[in-house]
Design a protein around this motif. Sequence first.
Motif, PDB file in Angstrom:
ATOM      1  N   ASN A 184       0.934  -1.465   0.173  1.00  0.00           N
ATOM      2  CA  ASN A 184      -0.246  -0.271   0.040  1.00  0.00           C
ATOM      3  C   ASN A 184       1.011   1.298   0.228  1.00  0.00           C
ATOM      4  N   ARG A 185       1.142   2.380  -1.194  1.00  0.00           N
ATOM      5  CA  ARG A 185       1.900   3.179  -1.010  1.00  0.00           C
ATOM      6  C   ARG A 185       1.720   4.474   0.060  1.00  0.00           C
ATOM      7  N   THR A 186       0.196   4.545   0.002  1.00  0.00           N
ATOM      8  CA  THR A 186      -0.680   5.533   1.054  1.00  0.00           C
ATOM      9  C   THR A 186       0.580   5.410   1.880  1.00  0.00           C
ATOM     10  N   ILE A 187      -0.142   3.760   2.922  1.00  0.00           N
ATOM     11  CA  ILE A 187       0.653   3.530   3.778  1.00  0.00           C
ATOM     12  C   ILE A 187       2.376   3.947   4.043  1.00  0.00           C
ATOM     13  N   GLU A 188       3.117   3.327   2.619  1.00  0.00           N
ATOM     14  CA  GLU A 188       4.285   3.499   2.938  1.00  0.00           C
ATOM     15  C   GLU A 188       4.836   4.299   3.068  1.00  0.00           C
ATOM     16  N   VAL A 189       4.365   5.946   2.437  1.00  0.00           N
ATOM     17  CA  VAL A 189       5.399   7.295   2.699  1.00  0.00           C
ATOM     18  C   VAL A 189       4.458   7.546   4.259  1.00  0.00           C
ATOM     19  N   MET A 190       3.434   6.995   4.628  1.00  0.00           N
ATOM     20  CA  MET A 190       2.703   7.988   5.680  1.00  0.00           C
ATOM     21  C   MET A 190       4.327   6.408   6.843  1.00  0.00           C
ATOM     22  N   SER A 191       4.270   5.627   6.817  1.00  0.00           N
ATOM     23  CA  SER A 191       5.107   4.837   7.467  1.00  0.00           C
ATOM     24  C   SER A 191       6.691   5.600   7.647  1.00  0.00           C
ATOM     25  N   ALA A 192       7.218   5.652   6.205  1.00  0.00           N
ATOM     26  CA  ALA A 192       8.071   6.225   6.629  1.00  0.00           C
ATOM     27  C   ALA A 192       8.693   7.336   6.868  1.00  0.00           C
ATOM     28  N   VAL A 193       7.740   7.968   7.107  1.00  0.00           N
ATOM     29  CA  VAL A 193       7.647   9.913   7.135  1.00  0.00           C
ATOM     30  C   VAL A 193       7.367   9.276   8.782  1.00  0.00           C
ATOM     31  N   VAL A 194       6.637   8.260  10.099  1.00  0.00           N
ATOM     32  CA  VAL A 194       6.965   8.549  10.976  1.00  0.00           C
ATOM     33  C   VAL A 194       8.073   7.613  11.111  1.00  0.00           C
ATOM     34  N   ASN A 195       8.441   6.574   9.951  1.00  0.00           N
ATOM     35  CA  ASN A 195       9.665   6.035  10.851  1.00  0.00           C
ATOM     36  C   ASN A 195      10.824   6.791  11.115  1.00  0.00           C
ATOM     37  N   ARG A 196      11.203   8.160   9.918  1.00  0.00           N
ATOM     38  CA  ARG A 196      12.533   9.137  10.226  1.00  0.00           C
ATOM     39  C   ARG A 196      12.226  10.272  11.640  1.00  0.00           C
ATOM     40  N   ILE A 197      11.200  10.087  11.832  1.00  0.00           N
ATOM     41  CA  ILE A 197      11.248  11.335  12.922  1.00  0.00           C
ATOM     42  C   ILE A 197      11.706   9.708  13.868  1.00  0.00           C
ATOM     43  N   PHE A 198      10.721   9.166  14.163  1.00  0.00           N
ATOM     44  CA  PHE A 198      11.730   8.106  15.658  1.00  0.00           C
ATOM     45  C   PHE A 198      12.677   7.794  15.752  1.00  0.00           C
ATOM     46  N   ALA A 199      13.307   7.510  14.110  1.00  0.00           N
ATOM     47  CA  ALA A 199      14.872   6.907  13.742  1.00  0.00           C
ATOM     48  C   ALA A 199      15.432   7.676  14.057  1.00  0.00           C
ATOM     49  N   ARG A 200      15.736   8.980  14.029  1.00  0.00           N
ATOM     50  CA  ARG A 200      16.025  10.412  14.555  1.00  0.00           C
ATOM     51  C   ARG A 200      16.432  10.918  16.302  1.00  0.00           C
ATOM     52  N   HIS A 201      15.439  10.100  16.968  1.00  0.00           N
ATOM     53  CA  HIS A 201      15.272   9.745  18.078  1.00  0.00           C
ATOM     54  C   HIS A 201      16.540   8.450  18.763  1.00  0.00           C
ATOM     55  N   VAL A 202      16.556   7.710  18.000  1.00  0.00           N
ATOM     56  CA  VAL A 202      16.841   6.407  18.573  1.00  0.00           C
ATOM     57  C   VAL A 202      18.256   6.939  18.460  1.00  0.00           C
ATOM     58  N   ALA A 203      18.743   7.233  16.977  1.00  0.00           N
ATOM     59  CA  ALA A 203      20.297   7.601  16.793  1.00  0.00           C
ATOM     60  C   ALA A 203      20.766   8.298  17.744  1.00  0.00           C
ATOM     61  N   ARG A 204      20.223   9.025  18.001  1.00  0.00           N
ATOM     62  CA  ARG A 204      20.428   9.877  19.210  1.00  0.00           C
ATOM     63  C   ARG A 204      20.889   9.248  20.654  1.00  0.00           C
ATOM     64  N   VAL A 205      19.890   8.573  20.791  1.00  0.00           N
ATOM     65  CA  VAL A 205      20.112   7.440  22.067  1.00  0.00           C
ATOM     66  C   VAL A 205      20.816   6.712  21.220  1.00  0.00           C
ATOM     67  N   ILE A 206      21.400   6.122  20.549  1.00  0.00           N
ATOM     68  CA  ILE A 206      22.410   4.403  20.271  1.00  0.00           C
ATOM     69  C   ILE A 206      23.760   6.309  20.965  1.00  0.00           C
ATOM     70  N   ALA A 207      23.646   7.393  20.012  1.00  0.00           N
ATOM     71  CA  ALA A 207      24.877   7.866  20.372  1.00  0.00           C
ATOM     72  C   ALA A 207      25.598   8.249  21.513  1.00  0.00           C
TER      73      ALA A 207
END
Length: 269
Positions: A184-207
Motif C-alpha cells: 500500500n503506497r499511501t501507508i508506505e509513505v506515511m509510515s516512512a515519514v513517522v519512522n524517519r522522525i522516530f529513527a532520528r530519536h533512536v540515533a540520538r539515544v544510541i549516540a
Amino acid sequence: MPGVSGSATLPVVTGPITTATGAEIVRIPKAAELVARGLRGRILRGELPEGAPLPPEGQLLEQFGVARTTVREAIRILESEGLLVVRRGAGGGARVWAPSEEAVARYTGLVLQFQGATLADVHQARTRLEAPLAAVLARRSGDATIVEALRAALEEETEQLADPERLPWAEGRFHRTLVRLAGNRTIEVMSAVVNRIFARHVARVIAAHGAAPETRASHLEAHRAHERLVELVEVGAEQEAEALWRRHLEAGAERTLAAAASTVLDLID
C-alpha cells in the motif's frame, strides 16, 4: 497575462475562499503560481524526469508567454517545494528533484513540533500503521518473494550488529521492507515519514548510550524479534505475527522514550 490564462493546462481561477462572515472571494493566482503549477504537473507526471535540466529560460518564456521575472519566481516556488535544485554559477541551472520522504518527514516534524506533539504520539501512529501489516504479510505466506526480501533485510541488519552507529538504520530498513512488501503506497509513505522522525530519536539515544550494556541487549532483543517475525510470516501465522510486532514496537518505544526527551521539538535540527 494572456500566455498563461490562455493555456488549457493552467486554469486562472482557484476555488472560492469563504471568509469569517460567510462571503466568498474568488482568488486569482499570480502568474508565477500558474507557471509553477504547469511545471509541477510535468514533474509529477514524469514528463521531466529526476535529474533532468529544466527547459531553457527562453523556451519557458515562449511556452507560457510571461515575463522573465515570472519564470524565475516560478522556479523559486518549485525550489522551495523541493522539486528543483538550482545551482548558481557556470554550469549551473535548475534540475528536477523528485519528491522525497525525507523532505516530507522534515516538514511534518516541524508541523508536529509547532503543535506540541510528543514523541509518544509519533510512536503510537507508527504502531497503528505498522503492526497490522505483519498479519498482511503472513496472510500472503505463499509468496516466496516476501520471505526472501525479509531475510535479505535481516541479513543486512545482522552484519551491522557490532556497529552502534549504523545499526539503527539497518533496523529501520527492516521495518521499511516490511511496510513496502504490504503493497500500500499511501501507508508506505506515511509510515516512512513517522519512522524517519522516530529513527532520528533512536540515533540520538544510541549516540549517547550506545556503549551501555543495556543498549546492546535491547538491540539483540529487537533483532530476535525480527528473526521471529520472519518465521511467523513464513508459516502464515497472522495473529501471532501481528501480536509479536505490536509487542516489539511497544517495547522499543518504551526503552527509547525513557532514554531521552519525548517531544518532537527535541528531534528537529
